[in-house]
Scaffold this motif. Structure first.
Motif, PDB file in Angstrom:
ATOM      1  N   ASP A 149       0.822  -1.218   0.000  1.00 14.41           N
ATOM      2  CA  ASP A 149       0.000   0.000   0.000  1.00 14.41           C
ATOM      3  C   ASP A 149       0.848   1.257   0.000  1.00 14.41           C
ATOM      4  O   ASP A 149       0.348   2.352   0.256  1.00 14.41           O
ATOM      5  N   ARG A 150       2.130   1.101  -0.310  1.00 12.97           N
ATOM      6  CA  ARG A 150       3.052   2.248  -0.307  1.00 12.97           C
ATOM      7  C   ARG A 150       3.736   2.405  -1.663  1.00 12.97           C
ATOM      8  O   ARG A 150       3.752   1.480  -2.481  1.00 12.97           O
ATOM      9  N   VAL A 151       4.298   3.583  -1.866  1.00 12.25           N
ATOM     10  CA  VAL A 151       5.020   3.871  -3.107  1.00 12.25           C
ATOM     11  C   VAL A 151       6.346   3.129  -3.108  1.00 12.25           C
ATOM     12  O   VAL A 151       7.093   3.161  -2.114  1.00 12.25           O
ATOM     13  N   GLY A 152       6.612   2.449  -4.211  1.00 15.81           N
ATOM     14  CA  GLY A 152       7.895   1.787  -4.372  1.00 15.81           C
ATOM     15  C   GLY A 152       8.821   2.637  -5.233  1.00 15.81           C
ATOM     16  O   GLY A 152       9.115   3.779  -4.897  1.00 15.81           O
ATOM     17  N   GLN A 153       9.213   2.098  -6.369  1.00 12.74           N
ATOM     18  CA  GLN A 153      10.115   2.828  -7.267  1.00 12.74           C
ATOM     19  C   GLN A 153       9.347   3.889  -8.042  1.00 12.74           C
ATOM     20  O   GLN A 153       8.214   3.673  -8.475  1.00 12.74           O
ATOM     21  N   VAL A 154       9.972   5.062  -8.201  1.00  9.28           N
ATOM     22  CA  VAL A 154       9.402   6.138  -9.006  1.00  9.28           C
ATOM     23  C   VAL A 154      10.373   6.442 -10.138  1.00  9.28           C
ATOM     24  O   VAL A 154      11.541   6.768  -9.894  1.00  9.28           O
ATOM     25  N   ILE A 155       9.898   6.330 -11.352  1.00 14.10           N
ATOM     26  CA  ILE A 155      10.737   6.589 -12.521  1.00 14.10           C
ATOM     27  C   ILE A 155      10.244   7.856 -13.206  1.00 14.10           C
ATOM     28  O   ILE A 155       9.070   7.966 -13.569  1.00 14.10           O
ATOM     29  N   ALA A 169      10.363  12.729  -7.017  1.00 10.34           N
ATOM     30  CA  ALA A 169      10.544  11.281  -7.131  1.00 10.34           C
ATOM     31  C   ALA A 169      11.407  10.735  -6.004  1.00 10.34           C
ATOM     32  O   ALA A 169      11.229   9.591  -5.566  1.00 10.34           O
ATOM     33  N   SER A 170      12.329  11.548  -5.510  1.00 12.49           N
ATOM     34  CA  SER A 170      13.237  11.088  -4.450  1.00 12.49           C
ATOM     35  C   SER A 170      12.577  11.032  -3.077  1.00 12.49           C
ATOM     36  O   SER A 170      13.060  10.327  -2.192  1.00 12.49           O
ATOM     37  N   VAL A 171      11.462  11.770  -2.895  1.00 12.05           N
ATOM     38  CA  VAL A 171      10.827  11.808  -1.575  1.00 12.05           C
ATOM     39  C   VAL A 171       9.557  10.964  -1.500  1.00 12.05           C
ATOM     40  O   VAL A 171       9.028  10.759  -0.400  1.00 12.05           O
ATOM     41  N   LEU A 172       9.065  10.459  -2.622  1.00  5.14           N
ATOM     42  CA  LEU A 172       7.822   9.702  -2.612  1.00  5.14           C
ATOM     43  C   LEU A 172       7.945   8.264  -2.113  1.00  5.14           C
ATOM     44  O   LEU A 172       7.017   7.767  -1.458  1.00  5.14           O
TER      45      LEU A 172
END
Length: 226
Positions: A149-155, A169-172
Motif C-alpha cells: 500500500d506504499r510507493v515503491g520505485q518512481v521513474i 521522485a526522491s521523496v515519494l
C-alpha cells in the motif's frame, strides 16, 4: 540543437545549469546573463545587451523583471532563434499586456513562441524546437510502482526544467499510495518552487498552487499506470 538561456539571476541560472547537466546528446547549452537592474522601459537595447550574442536555434527566456522580458524579441533577433520559450512564473514580471506586445513582435519577425505559465506546465508546440525541448523538460511525467500500500520505485519519464520532478521522485518512495499526490504536491515547493504566490487574475489562484496541481496530476497519472 543550440539553446540560449537568457537569465537574470539565480532562478534562471539554476534552471540552465540543470538542463545543461541533463541534456541529451546533440544539445548545446549557451547562456546570456542579463543585468539585474534593468529599467522597466528600455529605449535602446544596445545600451543593455552585449555586442555579441551567441547564435542559437531556441531562446529560453528566464527573465525576472519586465525590462528583461521586453528584451525577448531583440535577443531572439540577434541570436537568430527560430523559436522562443518564455517562462511566466510571476505575472508581475510579465503582465498580459507585455506578453501580448512581445508575442506581436515575435510574430512579425516570423519567430514561433510559447509562454509557459508556469514553466513546469509547458507541454510543447507550436514549433518542432519547442516540442523537442518539452519532450525532455516540460510538464512532469512519471511512472510509480506500488510496494503493497506504499510507493515503491518512481521513474521520471519527463522532468521539469528546474529538476523538481526528480526531487519529488526522491521523496515519494515509502509514502502511502493514498497520500502520495498530496505529499508530492506539497514537497515540490521545497525544491524550491520559484512560481509566484501572488494571485494571477486570470486564474483566480497563484502560480505556485497551479504548479502544485500539475504535480498532483502527474502523480495520480503515474499511480494509475502502476
Amino acid at each position: 540543437m543550440k539553446i540560449l538561456f537568457a537569465t537574470q539571476g539565480r532562478y534562471g541560472e539554476r534552471i540552465s545549469e540543470y538542463v545543461a547537466a541533463n541534456r541529451p546528446e546533440g544539445w548545446e547549452i549557451l547562456r546570456l546573463p542579463l543585468r539585474r537592474n534593468l529599467p522597466m522601459v528600455i529605449d535602446d537595447p544596445d545600451e543593455v545587451l552585449p555586442a555579441a550574442i551567441p547564435v542559437a536555434d531556441l531562446l529560453v527566456s528566464l527573465h525576472e523583471s519586465p525590462g528583461a522580458a521586453e528584451l525577448i524579441p531583440d535577443i531572439a533577433r540577434r541570436c537568430g532563434a527560430a523559436a522562443v520559450l518564455a517562462a511566466v512564473d510571476d505575472r508581475a514580471v510579465c503582465p498580459r499586456g507585455l506578453e501580448n506586445q512581445i508575442g506581436k513582435r515575435l510574430g512579425a519577425m516570423g519567430v514561433a513562441f510559447a509562454f509557459a505559465r508556469p514553466l513546469c506546465g509547458f507541454d510543447g508546440g507550436p514549433h518542432p524546437l519547442l516540442s523537442a525541448f518539452a519532450e525532455r523538460f516540460g510538464r512532469p511525467r512519471m511512472r510509480i510502482d506500488a510496494d503493497g500500500d506504499r510507493v515503491g520505485q518512481v521513474i521520471i519519464e519527463r522532468d521539469c526544467p528546474c529538476g523538481a520532478g526528480r526531487f519529488v521522485a526522491s521523496v515519494l518512495p515509502g509514502t502511502r499510495l493514498s497520500e502520495a499526490a498530496d505529499i508530492g504536491a506539497l514537497r515540490h515547493h521545497h525544491h524550491p518552487c520559484m512560481a509566484s504566490m501572488e494571485v494571477d487574475p486570470e486564474l483566480s489562484d497563484t502560480l505556485m498552487h497551479l504548479s502544485g496541481y500539475i504535480f498532483r496530476a502527474a502523480i495520480n497519472a503515474g499511480l494509475r499506470r502502476k
